[in-house]
Design a protein around this motif. Structure first.
Motif, PDB file in Angstrom:
ATOM      1  N   ILE A  85       0.699  -1.332  -0.019  1.00  0.00           N
ATOM      2  CA  ILE A  85      -0.048  -0.003   0.025  1.00  0.00           C
ATOM      3  C   ILE A  85       1.020   1.285  -0.048  1.00  0.00           C
ATOM      4  O   ILE A  85       1.971   1.117   0.598  1.00  0.00           O
ATOM      5  CB  ILE A  85      -1.022   0.003   1.081  1.00  0.00           C
ATOM      6  CG1 ILE A  85      -2.079   1.196   1.098  1.00  0.00           C
ATOM      7  CG2 ILE A  85      -0.072   0.047   2.567  1.00  0.00           C
ATOM      8  CD1 ILE A  85      -3.258   1.099   1.927  1.00  0.00           C
ATOM      9  N   GLY A  86       0.283   2.331  -0.471  1.00  0.00           N
ATOM     10  CA  GLY A  86       0.912   4.017  -0.695  1.00  0.00           C
ATOM     11  C   GLY A  86       0.044   4.573  -0.807  1.00  0.00           C
ATOM     12  O   GLY A  86      -1.366   4.436  -0.823  1.00  0.00           O
ATOM     13  N   ALA A  87       0.421   5.976  -0.957  1.00  0.00           N
ATOM     14  CA  ALA A  87      -0.518   7.056  -0.819  1.00  0.00           C
ATOM     15  C   ALA A  87      -1.077   7.482  -2.126  1.00  0.00           C
ATOM     16  O   ALA A  87      -1.844   8.323  -2.240  1.00  0.00           O
ATOM     17  CB  ALA A  87       0.280   8.359  -0.429  1.00  0.00           C
TER      18      ALA A  87
ATOM     19  N   ILE B 160       4.697  -1.258   2.851  1.00  0.00           N
ATOM     20  CA  ILE B 160       4.429   0.233   2.363  1.00  0.00           C
ATOM     21  C   ILE B 160       5.503   0.587   1.365  1.00  0.00           C
ATOM     22  O   ILE B 160       6.768   0.419   1.530  1.00  0.00           O
ATOM     23  CB  ILE B 160       4.481   1.365   3.622  1.00  0.00           C
ATOM     24  CG1 ILE B 160       3.388   1.002   4.553  1.00  0.00           C
ATOM     25  CG2 ILE B 160       4.422   2.618   2.978  1.00  0.00           C
ATOM     26  CD1 ILE B 160       3.272   1.879   5.889  1.00  0.00           C
ATOM     27  N   GLY B 161       5.204   1.111   0.256  1.00  0.00           N
ATOM     28  CA  GLY B 161       5.932   1.568  -0.998  1.00  0.00           C
ATOM     29  C   GLY B 161       6.145   2.810  -0.779  1.00  0.00           C
ATOM     30  O   GLY B 161       5.388   3.670  -0.511  1.00  0.00           O
ATOM     31  N   GLY B 162       7.499   3.338  -1.124  1.00  0.00           N
ATOM     32  CA  GLY B 162       7.818   4.647  -1.284  1.00  0.00           C
ATOM     33  C   GLY B 162       8.890   5.064  -0.303  1.00  0.00           C
ATOM     34  O   GLY B 162       9.268   4.232   0.729  1.00  0.00           O
ATOM     35  N   GLY B 163       9.884   5.907  -0.491  1.00  0.00           N
ATOM     36  CA  GLY B 163      10.957   6.404   0.287  1.00  0.00           C
ATOM     37  C   GLY B 163      10.877   7.710   0.740  1.00  0.00           C
ATOM     38  O   GLY B 163      11.954   8.446   1.258  1.00  0.00           O
TER      39      GLY B 163
ATOM     40  N   THR C 148       6.340   8.969   4.660  1.00  0.00           N
ATOM     41  CA  THR C 148       6.233   7.530   4.320  1.00  0.00           C
ATOM     42  C   THR C 148       7.188   6.263   5.166  1.00  0.00           C
ATOM     43  O   THR C 148       6.424   5.243   5.826  1.00  0.00           O
ATOM     44  CB  THR C 148       6.822   7.134   2.609  1.00  0.00           C
ATOM     45  OG1 THR C 148       6.196   7.960   1.695  1.00  0.00           O
ATOM     46  CG2 THR C 148       6.590   5.803   2.342  1.00  0.00           C
ATOM     47  N   LEU C 149       8.477   6.994   5.250  1.00  0.00           N
ATOM     48  CA  LEU C 149       9.144   6.171   6.252  1.00  0.00           C
ATOM     49  C   LEU C 149       8.736   5.973   7.687  1.00  0.00           C
ATOM     50  O   LEU C 149       8.971   4.980   8.370  1.00  0.00           O
ATOM     51  CB  LEU C 149      10.694   6.292   6.114  1.00  0.00           C
ATOM     52  CG  LEU C 149      11.352   6.109   4.516  1.00  0.00           C
ATOM     53  CD1 LEU C 149      12.786   6.592   4.340  1.00  0.00           C
ATOM     54  CD2 LEU C 149      11.096   4.683   4.218  1.00  0.00           C
ATOM     55  N   ARG C 150       8.410   7.099   8.031  1.00  0.00           N
ATOM     56  CA  ARG C 150       7.826   7.237   9.431  1.00  0.00           C
ATOM     57  C   ARG C 150       6.522   6.110   9.552  1.00  0.00           C
ATOM     58  O   ARG C 150       6.585   5.461  10.525  1.00  0.00           O
ATOM     59  CB  ARG C 150       7.355   8.430   9.744  1.00  0.00           C
ATOM     60  CG  ARG C 150       7.035   8.503  11.233  1.00  0.00           C
ATOM     61  CD  ARG C 150       6.801   9.998  11.938  1.00  0.00           C
ATOM     62  NE  ARG C 150       6.322   9.967  13.241  1.00  0.00           N
ATOM     63  CZ  ARG C 150       7.331   9.863  14.234  1.00  0.00           C
ATOM     64  NH1 ARG C 150       8.729   9.644  14.034  1.00  0.00           N
ATOM     65  NH2 ARG C 150       7.156   9.757  15.506  1.00  0.00           N
TER      66      ARG C 150
END
Length: 285
Positions: free
Chosen positions: A110-112, A178-181, A186-188
């Motif tokens: 999942i991602g935003a 969770i995908g994305g950097g 995102t990483l939080r």
């Protein structure tokens, strides 16, 4: 180290009439070759880095259900679900259905979400970035609650569920990736909620991992319990030796899954190389 196959391009010889048969052949070949997981994108139009929007694209969870019927071992997921494409209650139910029908092999990626053109074109919700991240955090909370069988009413800023019933329950503990950097948000969220992250092999990838470690420290999470996955292009034309060198580099950084695409994936003869050479080489790391 384990390998994952990402199927993002469905524009193959013979077009739509043979798309289902070709996808079944790919899934079976990848499963038998030893790929530990298989993913599809959660897009409804093709994305620009691969081809024009008019190229063939399959709806993700329908495609994953089809893949479940043609595989026996591989885990199945999107890379990654756009949070605004489905309300969280429906998303949790879709992933749970996939888990039950696959015998416990579902993951939630999942991602935003990011593709505004696709969303506007099809009339889908696409709020500003800040709101999408708010919705992502609420969706993560809802999915974790529903996967755990907790029917307590949920009321957030964007979603309200009077009774988040989820029957049947998943057969397994569904891992959340969770995908994305993105370093601030995102990483939080990875540190707070996820079992796995998925990063692109950017030049500053080591710093991304350091940022994730800092977020884990801030929220009291064990950094080492989060699975690190990296996107990769399995360019067989470069030779097995060169690919294995990249595996070794990623393993040295702490990645345990290399997940990516294969050019002309419909040519399933390529999976012999994976079965005989690349999967064993990865597993040895």
């Amino acid at each position: 180290m384990r390998l994952g196959l990402h199927i993002a391009n469905f524009t193959w010889p013979d077009g739509a009439p043979r798309l289902g048969a070709a996808l079944a052949e790919i899934a079976t070949a990848a499963d038998e070759a030893g790929f530990e997981r298989i993913s599809v994108m959660d897009h409804l139009w093709q994305i620009g880095v691969i081809g024009p929007p008019e190229h063939e694209m399959l709806e993700a969870y329908t495609a994953l259900g089809f893949l479940a019927a043609h595989t026996k071992r591989a885990k199945l997921l999107t890379l990654v679900t756009g949070v605004v494409y489905r309300d969280p209650g429906l998303l949790a139910k879709a992933v749970t259905t996939l888990d039950v029908l696959s015998g416990g092999r579902a993951m939630l990626g999942i991602g935003a979400a990011w593709n505004e053109e696709e969303s506007r074109g099809l009339g889908l919700l696409f709020p500003p970035t800040a709101e999408r991240f708010e919705r992502l955090e609420e969706a993560l909370r809802i999915c974790k609650q529903m996967f755990a069988g907790d029917e307590t009413a949920f009321e957030g800023k964007h979603y309200k569920l009077d009774r988040p019933l989820n029957s049947p329950a998943p057969l397994s503990r569904v891992p959340i990736l969770i995908g994305g950097g993105g370093e601030k948000k995102t990483l939080r969220l990875v540190a707070k909620y996820a079992d796995a992250c998925n990063l692109f092999p950017v030049p500053d990838i080591e710093r991304k991992l350091d940022v994730l470690r800092k977020h884990c420290d801030d929220v009291g999470r064990d950094y080492d319990e989060i699975e690190k996955t990296v996107i990769f292009n399995f360019a067989l034309s470069t030779g097995v030796g060169e690919i294995v060198k990249q595996f070794e580099r990623f393993a040295g950084l702490g990645f345990t899954v290399v997940h990516g695409g294969v050019r002309n994936v419909h040519d399933t003869s390529q999976f012999e190389v994976f079965q005989k050479e690349l999967v064993p080489a990865a597993e040895a790391l």
